[in-house]
Design an enzyme around this catalytic site. Structure first.
Site, PDB file in Angstrom:
ATOM      1  N   GLY A   1      49.928 -47.263  87.095  1.00 36.60           N
ATOM      2  CA  GLY A   1      49.560 -47.624  88.459  1.00 36.60           C
ATOM      3  C   GLY A   1      48.249 -48.371  88.514  1.00 36.60           C
TER       4      GLY A   1
ATOM      5  N   LYS B   1      42.255 -42.402  84.262  1.00 29.21           N
ATOM      6  CA  LYS B   1      41.848 -43.248  85.387  1.00 29.21           C
ATOM      7  C   LYS B   1      40.585 -44.017  85.005  1.00 29.21           C
ATOM      8  CE  LYS B   1      41.095 -42.833  90.381  1.00 29.21           C
ATOM      9  NZ  LYS B   1      41.067 -41.869  91.509  1.00 29.21           N
TER      10      LYS B   1
ATOM     11  N   ASP C   1      40.309 -38.473 103.293  1.00 27.56           N
ATOM     12  CA  ASP C   1      41.256 -39.574 103.050  1.00 27.56           C
ATOM     13  C   ASP C   1      42.637 -39.015 102.719  1.00 27.56           C
ATOM     14  OD1 ASP C   1      42.063 -42.192 102.948  1.00 27.56           O
ATOM     15  OD2 ASP C   1      41.337 -42.562 100.916  1.00 27.56           O
TER      16      ASP C   1
ATOM     17  N   GLY D   1      45.260 -49.612  91.652  1.00 35.18           N
ATOM     18  CA  GLY D   1      44.850 -49.665  93.042  1.00 35.18           C
ATOM     19  C   GLY D   1      43.567 -50.441  93.193  1.00 35.18           C
ATOM     20  N   GLY D   2      42.989 -50.353  94.378  1.00 33.27           N
ATOM     21  CA  GLY D   2      41.771 -51.083  94.642  1.00 33.27           C
ATOM     22  C   GLY D   2      40.596 -50.616  93.803  1.00 33.27           C
ATOM     23  N   MET D   3      40.615 -49.338  93.427  1.00 31.26           N
ATOM     24  CA  MET D   3      39.491 -48.781  92.676  1.00 31.26           C
ATOM     25  C   MET D   3      39.626 -48.943  91.168  1.00 31.26           C
ATOM     26  SD  MET D   3      36.982 -47.509  94.437  1.00 31.26           S
ATOM     27  CE  MET D   3      36.263 -46.313  93.312  1.00 31.26           C
TER      28      MET D   3
ATOM     29  N   VAL E   1      45.399 -46.716  86.366  1.00 26.65           N
ATOM     30  CA  VAL E   1      45.762 -45.406  85.820  1.00 26.65           C
ATOM     31  C   VAL E   1      46.764 -45.613  84.690  1.00 26.65           C
ATOM     32  CG1 VAL E   1      46.773 -43.146  86.290  1.00 26.65           C
ATOM     33  CG2 VAL E   1      45.401 -44.287  88.049  1.00 26.65           C
TER      34      VAL E   1
END
Length: 330
Positions: free
Chosen positions: A19, A40, A136, A21-23, A26
């Protein structure tokens, strides 16, 4: 891609990317003893931003202290010395994101929705007892095992009461995620345990209807509705939902924090004992608030204080200015 299968980082060998994402990214990886983990690793360029670095450090700080059956466990943390990048190794969860259950736009079963909601209540109550507010809550931050067990993750936007309260004011990081963020978060407040109650209520709405409570052309339009509007009837969208469950979700989503459930265990009590819920009383309370705040006007602004149009302009303007800004408060 910065990392490739077969590379070793801090004793973990990367198997595949699972995966992004924006951060960060993974990976599925294995330790030297063969244990599978979710590795991560943040995007290098993001760590140059003080706000993003603060969020990552906050996740490390908070996650390492949490041990609960419904929270993804941290196995270890470390540093890839070759690239000077920190990493977070989390227990591997065989399953998928709750978001994957909702991609069809169809609701989950009532029993499944209640089970997921109750498990999240328990996980969040544990966090709240430790002085941690997640801030969140959303399907993208929740894993579901093949056995239907919930695993809450991603504490990068959390507020730890015992530490300096560092907030990156970006839509997805600090304020929360527009579909589920509480009215007080939209208004720029940090929020408290009742903010998590609201977000869980908003997510329960989506589990039961297949759609988030509000829609808009952009994130700011959705955010404004959390302050100004009220969600549509759940039962009109899903006849399998009983009135008690609908009223429980609506109480969790009341715009005034004082009128919501005051703790996760209060919400958990009603979610798991719907036969004892006085739906007529909850409905009457909701109607009474509607009447007192609108003086008989349309029920599109119920459950809380009346919000004039000029105030909404200010709220949306503040939210727009906040994007990308770093706010540090002690």
């Amino acid at each position: 891609m910065l990392y490739s299968p077969g590379e070793t980082i801090g004793g973990y060998t990367i198997i595949r990317r699972v995966g992004q994402g924006g951060m960060g990214v993974v990976f599925e990886a294995r330790s030297e003893d063969g244990t599978r983990v979710a590795l991560k690793i943040p995007h290098p360029q993001l760590l140059e931003d003080p706000g993003t670095r603060a969020r990552y450090d906050r996740e490390l700080e908070v996650s390492r202290s949490l041990i609960h059956p419904n929270i993804q466990r941290v196995v270890s943390t470390g540093l890839d010395e070759k690239r000077d990048l920190p990493f977070l190794a989390l227990e591997w969860v065989e399953g998928g994101l709750l978001r994957d259950f909702l991609r069809s736009g169809l609701p989950l079963s009532v029993d499944e929705s209640i089970s997921f909601g109750a498990q999240l209540c328990e996980a969040l109550n544990y966090c709240h007892d430790l002085g941690i507010v997640h801030r969140d809550i959303k399907p993208d931050n929740i894993l579901v095992t093949k056995a239907g067990k919930i695993q809450l993750m991603d504490f990068g936007a959390s507020l730890l009461e015992s530490a300096p309260k560092i907030t990156t004011a970006s839509l997805a990081a600090a304020l929360g995620t527009p579909d589920y963020m509480s009215p007080e978060q939209v208004e720029g407040q940090r929020g408290d345990v009742r903010s998590d109650v609201y977000s869980l209520g908003a997510m329960m709405f989506e589990l039961l209807t297949g759609q988030p409570p509000y829609h808009g052309d952009n994130a700011l339009a959705v955010m404004a509705q959390h302050v100004q509007s009220s969600p549509a009837s759940i039962r009109k969208k899903n006849r399998q939902v009983g009135t008690p469950l609908e009223e429980v979700v609506f109480k969790a989503m009341r715009r005034d924090p004082e009128l919501r459930y005051q703790s996760m265990m209060e919400l958990h009590r009603d979610l798991t004992n719907l036969g004892s819920v006085d739906a007529s009383r909850l409905g009457a309370e909701r109607a009474r608030v509607s009447s007192s705040t609108n003086n008989g006007a349309s029920d599109t602004t119920i459950w809380s204080r009346s919000v004039p149009a000029w105030a909404m302009v200010v709220v949306v303007a503040i939210a727009a200015i906040a994007v990308g800004t770093l706010l540090i408060a002690r």
